[in-house]
Structure formats: C-alpha cells, structure tokens
Write a protein that holds these residues in place. Structure first.
Motif, PDB file in Angstrom:
ATOM      1  N   THR A  33       0.862  -1.184   0.000  1.00 48.26           N
ATOM      2  CA  THR A  33       0.000   0.000   0.000  1.00 48.26           C
ATOM      3  C   THR A  33       0.895   1.229   0.000  1.00 48.26           C
ATOM      4  OG1 THR A  33      -1.661  -1.132   1.321  1.00 48.26           O
ATOM      5  CG2 THR A  33      -1.798   1.268   1.248  1.00 48.26           C
ATOM      6  N   ASP A  34       0.652   2.149  -0.919  1.00 44.17           N
ATOM      7  CA  ASP A  34       1.464   3.354  -0.940  1.00 44.17           C
ATOM      8  C   ASP A  34       1.029   4.314   0.171  1.00 44.17           C
ATOM      9  OD1 ASP A  34       3.426   5.149  -2.543  1.00 44.17           O
ATOM     10  OD2 ASP A  34       1.691   6.412  -2.142  1.00 44.17           O
ATOM     11  N   THR A  35       1.962   4.677   1.017  1.00 45.89           N
ATOM     12  CA  THR A  35       1.825   5.683   2.077  1.00 45.89           C
ATOM     13  C   THR A  35       0.777   5.299   3.119  1.00 45.89           C
ATOM     14  OG1 THR A  35       2.474   7.372   0.486  1.00 45.89           O
ATOM     15  CG2 THR A  35       1.594   8.142   2.589  1.00 45.89           C
ATOM     16  N   LEU A  36      -0.476   5.332   2.791  1.00 45.98           N
ATOM     17  CA  LEU A  36      -1.522   4.937   3.735  1.00 45.98           C
ATOM     18  C   LEU A  36      -2.802   4.696   2.961  1.00 45.98           C
ATOM     19  CD1 LEU A  36      -3.615   7.535   4.030  1.00 45.98           C
ATOM     20  CD2 LEU A  36      -1.873   8.389   5.533  1.00 45.98           C
ATOM     21  N   MET A  37      -3.746   4.011   3.592  1.00 46.62           N
ATOM     22  CA  MET A  37      -5.055   3.829   2.994  1.00 46.62           C
ATOM     23  C   MET A  37      -6.077   4.466   3.928  1.00 46.62           C
ATOM     24  SD  MET A  37      -7.074   0.451   1.725  1.00 46.62           S
ATOM     25  CE  MET A  37      -5.724  -0.069   0.670  1.00 46.62           C
ATOM     26  N   ALA A  38      -6.581   5.606   3.516  1.00 45.99           N
ATOM     27  CA  ALA A  38      -7.576   6.288   4.338  1.00 45.99           C
ATOM     28  C   ALA A  38      -8.973   5.882   3.866  1.00 45.99           C
ATOM     29  CB  ALA A  38      -7.387   7.796   4.247  1.00 45.99           C
ATOM     30  N   LEU A  39      -9.314   6.218   2.637  1.00 46.59           N
ATOM     31  CA  LEU A  39     -10.646   5.924   2.115  1.00 46.59           C
ATOM     32  C   LEU A  39     -10.780   4.428   1.854  1.00 46.59           C
ATOM     33  CD1 LEU A  39     -10.723   8.854  -0.473  1.00 46.59           C
ATOM     34  CD2 LEU A  39     -11.433   8.881   1.928  1.00 46.59           C
ATOM     35  N   PRO A  40     -11.990   3.912   1.952  1.00 52.32           N
ATOM     36  CA  PRO A  40     -12.193   2.474   1.701  1.00 52.32           C
ATOM     37  C   PRO A  40     -12.139   2.153   0.211  1.00 52.32           C
ATOM     38  CG  PRO A  40     -14.295   3.528   2.199  1.00 52.32           C
ATOM     39  CD  PRO A  40     -13.240   4.584   2.388  1.00 52.32           C
ATOM     40  N   LEU A  41     -11.929   0.889  -0.081  1.00 60.16           N
ATOM     41  CA  LEU A  41     -11.924   0.433  -1.475  1.00 60.16           C
ATOM     42  C   LEU A  41     -13.293  -0.158  -1.807  1.00 60.16           C
ATOM     43  CD1 LEU A  41      -8.467  -1.356  -1.684  1.00 60.16           C
ATOM     44  CD2 LEU A  41      -9.076   0.854  -2.651  1.00 60.16           C
TER      45      LEU A  41
END
Lengths: 410, 155
Positions: free
Chosen positions: B147-155
């Motif tokens: 995952t690049d950097t972070l995952m804030a929003l959901p997929l």
C-alpha cells in the motif's frame, strides 16, 4: 570526523542536520556501516520457517538475503546473490527447497548454508568448454550472515563485530521482548507500506513518544493513550534500542490538553460498535501499550491485544518500506483471535492510530527539500538519551542518533 | 431481480458514494451483520485471516467513516473506482455470490494521480426485506501486498 558532506555542529544530540535524510552519500554509507556493519537486523520469525528447507527472502538494508532452516533445525542466512553473475538465488518471498537452492540463470547451486556446491557443466560438455581446472567452488559464494534467534525472532548480522544478541539488546530490552514473545506465535497476516521518506524518519517516529497523542487523535478521543497516563521510556546503553510503554489509568485527571488548547483535547465520541476495542487481559503488569525498537529497523508492538512485528527497510535514500507481520499466539482461543483481528484496525496502512505515521515522514521529506544545512530540534525532555518516567520526551529519538553517529563515525 | 445488471448497478452506486466523497452513504451498502475486509492475494493464498481493514458489522463501517471525518489526519485525496463486470458464481432470488475486478486510482490534492490498487471483490449479496440488494460480505483482495503511504478511504 571524516569526509562526510553532512556536518554535525557539535557532539550533542539535540540538533540533527536535515541533510541526513537527503544526502545520497550518507545513504550509501549507511548500507556499509549500519546495515552491513556491527548491527543485528531482523530477518523473520522462527515460526515462518516451520520445516527443514523452509526459507524466506528478505533484506538487510538494501542487500537481499535468504533465511533458511536446515535439517538440524539451525537457521542460516546468506546474501541472495549468485556468486557467478550476481543474479538472485531465490525469487519467491518464501518457499521450501529440497536441500539446495539453484540459480535459474546458469543453474549454479547452493546448500542450505549458502555454500556453492554445484557449477553446471563445470567439466564442460563432451570434453569441450568448462571451468579451468584450478577453479575452486569453495573460494566463491554469497556473503554469509551470522544468525541469532531470540524468543522466536531471527536476527542476522554481516559483521563479526556485532556483540552477542543479548548484549546488543541489553537486559531490559530482552526482558521486554520476552514479556510479549513468551510463548509460540502464529502469523495472522502480512502487509507492506511503501513510505515516501527516508527510513530514519519512520524509525524516529516509532521512538517518538511525544507525538503519539498529538498526531493520533483516535488514540486520544478514545482515551487509549494520553501522556498523563502512567508510563515511561526505556533507552538502552547504546541508545539504539528502546521501549515505550503505558498503563491506562481511567481515573487520572487530565487537564494538560485542555489547558493548552490542543487539538487532541477537544471532544469525544463513542464507537457505535465498541467490540472493535473489546479485548481481554493477557499480561499481569497492566501494560496496555508497549512499543519496542531494535536498531536499526525492527519494531515489536503490543497495543492492547494487537501484536505485530515491523521491519523498516531503506529503498534508496528517499523511499522506505515497512513490513508488518501481524501475530497471535499459537494457543489463542477463537474469541481471542477474533479480538486481535478486530483490534488490528488500529494498526497497519489503514490503522486508526497508525495511518498518520505512514504520511508524516513524507511531510518531513517534502518539507526539507530546500533546507540543506538546516537542522531539526530534538530537545523535548532535555538533551540526553537516558530512560525517562514521562513520555513527553524525545529521549529515545536522541538515543537513535547516539547509536547512528557511533556506527557512522560522524 | 438479482441478476448481472443489478449487481453492476449496485457496484456503480457503491463506487459513486466513495468517489464523490459521500462516505456517509457507504455503510448503507452493507447488511447489519456484514463482513468487510481489505487484504491481499498473498494472505488469501496462505489463509491468513487479518485485514488492513477488518469489520464484522455495519456499525464498524460507520465508525470508520466517523474516524476518517473527525479523527484521522491525511492529505486531501480522492479515488476513482473502475469496477469490472461481476463473475457470478451463484445467484437466486435471495442473493448472489460474485467476484468482481476493480482498479482504483488515487488523486492527491497536489494533482498527483497514481494507480493505487487493483484486485477483486469477493462478494456475497443478500436481498433485504425492502427488496434492496445488500452486501453480507465483501472481501477486498488486493493483487499487491504493498500500500502506498496509507489507505484512508475504503476500497
């Protein structure tokens, strides 16, 4: 002092030249002096090598490494580089071999110790070609690492100068590793985060107990972590290893945030589904959070019942990779396992209390792009790198620089 | 009617809710006791149960939206979902089981656009009492473990 482009203006640890995060020569020297120097680098969990021939590929700094268990249960590690042309010997992240590895390029083979044992067509084909008669396989091979297993953690060192692992860690750090890894563990998931920053910015973030309740509002809003909780920071004699811990005291009055008008202090909200944080008591000492780091890039984490190891790897000077391995105990009940899975929402790339850590390093990296010759300030809690009762301190970050300067000779 | 077109329309609405920053609508695509998990193909192959997001109720998804709005710090960003055609494994009047490929681009406030995630939704749909399709389970299996950097929003 030597030929470094980076100038440290004094012997102290309260100022860090920002060039350490951007200078290419520094990044190259770190590979030699830190990662392949007199340090112990985390390689994998013993639980990830279940059988004879089980292997994993990983990195020590940027150097690719194979870790493998032999038929006697001993763990070996060697550079993942064929002696012939330098190709990777093992391509998969993990697997199992039957006694030897074979390079795909020209089929040179290696035993589980990393010794070169086979050269295809060494004597030629039908008397033609082949290696010269004086070619000796034992003179060639990938570099080997010393390995050490401590409470199920496998470490490796390219250097003969690294002290025994227990001495490298110190008594207090060993005890805190044992506190969490006191019985067999199982891997329950693996995730990688690509970090847009120099590896040291992430390691500093791990050691920085000052930021936790200021940056991570989820923590604060749910009163999982406030600096006014009981807790402390332990820094070992080398400076490079640390433990930060806290004990929740729900009764503790906490006015310091409101007094200063800090963002972290405003408002509370309650979870609609509080089972996210529902846990169970599994340590008698009441410690609900323990973050432990080993120089240069290893982290062992206990946040309530959420356990993980993290491996920080440089990927060039201004990128890094963070490998998360989530673990539970092998004897977890289904309910305990479910609690860990739910609490793991707190950590990782989308973690309620860790997602910001993936980004702040990048904020620094971008912020310092034009700041050659400038310094950062590390004066919270004084100027030394000793253990501390409070957590409003940067003592273990200064400890990191103490160890870094020793290894780098800067 | 539960059929291919209904699943496609569902996924189209789902993508719109996230991509148009109507995150508050997102939990409503799930049943009350849903399972939602974001993981990767390597974990799925090895049978490792953890997710980078792991929810076993719709309320947990609502909590995530609340945290994203009020607690977590991340740079302003948007997603653009491209959701493929569901491969229906089973389907009847009460629901469906399907696998659907997706690609998600992430657009940062700086203008930087990158292919953020590709993968497959492994879904179990149910029909609610009011006739609406809902996700009883959506396991988001990313092709890459990174995952690049972070995952804030959901997929």
């Amino acid at each position: 002092m030597n030929e470094h482009a980076v100038r440290w203006k004094g012997p102290g640890l309260t100022r860090v030249p920002l060039d350490v995060y951007t200078d290419d020569a520094i990044a190259r020297q770190e590979q030699d002096r830190i990662f392949r120097g007199a340090t112990w680098n985390y390689l994998c969990l013993q639980a990830e090598l279940p059988e004879a021939g089980s292997y994993r590929t990983t990195f020590v700094g940027e150097t690719p490494v194979v870790v493998v268990k032999d038929g006697d249960g001993r763990i070996h590690a060697f550079e993942n580089r064929c002696a012939h042309r330098g190709a990777l010997i093992a391509l998969e992240k993990s697997g199992k071999v039957d006694g030897n590895f074979q390079c795909v390029y020209h089929a040179w083979s290696y035993n589980l110790r990393g010794d070169l044992t086979g050269v295809a067509f060494q004597k030629g084909v039908k008397g033609k070609g082949g290696m010269p008669p004086d070619f000796r396989k034992e003179d060639h091979g990938p570099r080997k690492l010393r390995t050490a297993v401590l409470r199920g953690l496998v470490f490796g060192s390219f250097s003969g100068d690294a002290p025994p692992i227990e001495d490298y860690l110190g008594e207090e750090i060993c005890a805190r590793i044992e506190r969490v890894l006191h019985k067999p563990v199982q891997v329950i998931g693996r995730f990688t985060q690509a970090l847009p920053n120099n590896w040291k910015l992430y390691v500093e973030n791990v050691k920085d107990s000052y930021h936790a309740s200021l940056l991570h509002l989820f923590f604060t809003k749910f009163e999982i972590n406030r600096l006014s909780q009981q807790g402390g920071v332990i820094v070992d004699a080398s400076g490079g290893n640390h433990v930060s811990f806290s004990i929740i005291d729900p009764a503790a009055a906490d006015a310091s945030y409101q007094d200063q008008g800090l963002r972290s202090g405003t408002g509370h909200y309650r979870l609609k589904d509080p089972t996210l944080l529902a846990g169970f008591k599994e340590y008698d000492d009441g410690i609900t959070l323990q973050i432990l780091s080993v120089f240069p890039g290893f982290v062992l984490q206990q946040i309530q019942n959420c356990l993980a190891v993290r491996q920080v790897l440089p990927k060039g000077g201004q990128r890094a990779e963070l490998n998360w391995t989530y673990i539970g105990y092998a004897d977890d009940t289904p309910e305990q396992r479910t609690a860990r899975l739910k609490q793991s929402n707190l950590v990782g790339p989308a973690g309620f209390i860790s997602m910001e850590d993936g980004a702040v390093g990048g904020f620094v990296q971008r912020g310092i792009a034009g700041a050659q010759g400038f310094e950062s300030i590390l004066e919270m809690g004084g100027g030394d790198a000793s253990s501390s009762d409070g957590r409003a301190t940067e003592t273990s970050v200064r400890g990191f620089w103490k160890a870094w300067r020793t290894h780098m000779d800067i | 009617m539960v059929n291919l077109l209904a699943l496609c329309a569902f996924n189209s609405d789902y993508a719109q809710a996230i991509d148009n920053d109507s995150l508050e609508q997102w939990p409503a695509f799930f049943s009350e006791n849903c399972h939602y998990r974001i993981t990767n193909a390597e974990n799925e192959r090895e049978g490792l149960p953890a997710g980078i997001v792991y929810a076993d109720s719709r309320a947990m998804l609502e909590d995530r939206v609340a945290a994203l709005r009020d607690a977590n710090i991340y740079e302003r960003q948007r997603y653009r979902h491209l959701i493929g055609i569901p491969k229906i494994e089973s389907c009847d009047a009460s629901g469906a089981v399907a696998r659907t490929p997706f690609m998600v681009a992430r657009i940062m406030a700086t203008g930087e656009t990158m292919l953020f995630a590709t993968g497959e939704y492994r879904d179990r749909f149910v029909v609610a009492k009011n006739g609406r399709l809902l996700l009883a389970e959506r396991v988001v299996v990313c092709d890459s473990a990174v995952t690049d950097t972070l995952m804030a929003l959901p997929l």
